[in-house]
Design an enzyme around this catalytic site. Structure first.
Site, PDB file in Angstrom:
ATOM      1  CE1 TYR A  62       3.247  -8.214   1.910  1.00 32.75           C
ATOM      2  CE2 TYR A  62       4.637  -8.887   3.729  1.00 32.75           C
ATOM      3  CZ  TYR A  62       4.395  -8.830   2.377  1.00 32.75           C
ATOM      4  OH  TYR A  62       5.284  -9.381   1.507  1.00 32.75           O
TER       5      TYR A  62
ATOM      6  CE  LYS B  12       4.662  10.785  -0.964  1.00 31.40           C
ATOM      7  NZ  LYS B  12       5.557  11.734  -1.611  1.00 31.40           N
TER       8      LYS B  12
ATOM      9  CG  ASP C 265       8.806  11.500  -2.693  1.00 32.29           C
ATOM     10  OD1 ASP C 265       8.875  11.274  -1.471  1.00 32.29           O
ATOM     11  OD2 ASP C 265       8.215  12.488  -3.154  1.00 32.29           O
TER      12      ASP C 265
ATOM     13  CG  ASP D 234       7.534  -5.279  -1.603  1.00 35.67           C
ATOM     14  OD1 ASP D 234       8.494  -6.056  -1.733  1.00 35.67           O
ATOM     15  OD2 ASP D 234       6.421  -5.489  -2.123  1.00 35.67           O
TER      16      ASP D 234
END
Ligand code: NAP
Length: 389
Positions: free
Chosen positions: A135, A202, A252, A276
């Site tokens: 963003y 992640k 994931d 998101d």
């Protein structure tokens, strides 16, 4: 009669349909909640394409000033052209008012179609950091002087070769941004008696952005030993107590977890992009984007809006599901301290869905159910406000 001022920004595309279907519900809920002694005074503002057409700018000064003064608004989705044209007005609004918390509750209402066997166990709130990561919008187009300079700089500093025909994007995540976001969410979790906070990252690959997000969030959680403890400590002493458990999952894996074991998750604390993706994926578990509300909250201003976009292919067709907008309104009324109004709205939505009165998106996954129009759904919800309550 007292009036409650509510600022609204009508959306683009199908945003107009959902606004028309929802307005009467909000008015009815206020009337019922306060025995006819309060009503809404709407303050209409424009932004995005409408503002560009009418006033030659995407975010007119009057829109920004009114939202700033009133501190709260509800908005419909605004269109952002992909790959060209203007940058997202939605993102700009979040940045200009420093709305660093994006809240997206994923709650199952009985009667909703779901691909899961036991969807009733889903009650997850996704919190997404709303100002950093992608963003920040730091990108350079392939072939530009800036892209070439960044490519050369990276080669010089790290020896890593990047193909000259690459576009470049940068995702900054800061300690300060992560800590203030985490503190806000912890405060929410304590006040609302939530049980688990899961950091989604992640960090195995992006060590100094997502990995650091995980570590800063854990460090922040350690400031609240009376209210929180780490999952590893909880497992070690195997003693149950009232404290919120904080754990983390790699992104994931998290996508698998929400499908196989959604009941194990409660609050998800996410950097911008993970949040998101996850909010749309989780919305799919409870009926889809048509039923997923959202809020963007900062220290001064809060803006409430559905998770979905302007669904341009349905614009003006009176077809799409207004539920996410209606439930965003319930979130807004709760934020403004009108809890009873929020409950009336949520109950009426649930009763309408239980009566199998639904729009096309839900009807297509419910056997033998004919869809109603967006406006008809709104009328049916309004009729059920305060019914048997
Ligand atoms: P979208 O508008 O969210 O629509 C994607 C699909 O989701 C629709 O085609 C529809 O699926 C389903 N859907 C969305 N809202 C629905 C509703 N209320 N009821 C039923 N189904 C619904 O996403 P997009 O097409 O990727 O984006 C369109 C524009 O919106 C873009 O300009 C994007 O930048 C913008 N956007 C704005 C916001 C915001 O204002 N906060 C957020 C996201 C995107 P089916 O076709 O399968 O029925």
């Amino acid at each position: 009669m007292d009036t409650i001022e509510i600022v609204y920004i009508e959306g683009d595309g199908a945003g107009e349909d959902i606004w028309r279907a929802s307005k009467g519900i909000f008015e009815e809920a206020i009337l019922k909640a306060y025995g006819g002694e309060k009503s809404i005074k709407w303050i209409n503002l424009i932004a995005g394409q409408k503002a560009l057409d009418k006033e030659g700018q995407l975010l007119p000064k009057q829109t920004l000033e009114t939202v700033k003064n009133k501190k709260c608004a509800i908005k419909g989705p605004l269109t952002t052209p992909v790959g060209g044209g203007f940058r997202s007005v939605n993102v700009y609004l979040r940045q200009v008012f420093d709305l660093y918390v994006c809240m997206r509750p994923i709650r199952y209402f009985s009667g909703l179609p779901s691909p899961l066997k036991s969807p009733e166990s889903i009650d997850i709130i996704i919190f997404r950091e709303n100002t950093e990561d992608i963003y920040k919008g730091i990108e350079w187009k392939e072939g530009t002087k800036e892209a070439k300079e960044v490519i050369d700089f990276i080669k010089e500093k790290s020896g890593i070769q990047i193909s000259d025909d690459s576009g470049i994007g940068i995702k900054p995540i800061s300690k300060r941004g992560t800590q203030r976001f985490t503190r806000w969410v912890i405060d929410y979790a304590i006040k609302n008696k939530r049980k688990i906070i899961t950091i989604v990252h992640k960090g195995n690959i992006m060590k100094f952005t997502e990995g650091a997000f995980r570590q800063w969030a854990i460090d922040t959680a350690k400031e609240f030993p009376k209210y929180l403890r780490l999952e590893e400590d909880r497992l070690k002493d195997d003693v149950l107590d009232e404290r919120i458990v904080i754990n983390d999952r790699i992104a994931d894996n998290m996508f698998m977890q929400i499908i196989l074991k959604p009941q194990d998750y409660d609050i998800l604390l996410c950097p911008n992009l993970n949040g998101d993706y996850l909010s749309d994926a989780c919305a799919g578990l409870i009926g889809g984007l048509g039923v997923a509300p959202g809020a963007n909250i900062g220290d001064d201003v809060a803006i409430f809006e559905p998770t979905h976009g302007s669904a341009p292919k349905y614009a003006g067709k009176d077809m799409i599901n207004p539920t996410s907008f209606i439930l965003s309104g319930a979130l807004m009324f709760r934020h403004l301290g009108h809890d009873k109004v929020a409950v009336l709205i949520e109950d009426a939505v649930e009763k309408t869905i239980q009566s199998k009165i639904v729009t096309y998106d839900l009807a297509r996954n419910m056997s033998g159910v004919n869809p109603v129009r967006c406006s008809k759904f709104g009328e049916e919800v309004a009729k059920r406000i305060g019914e048997n309550s």
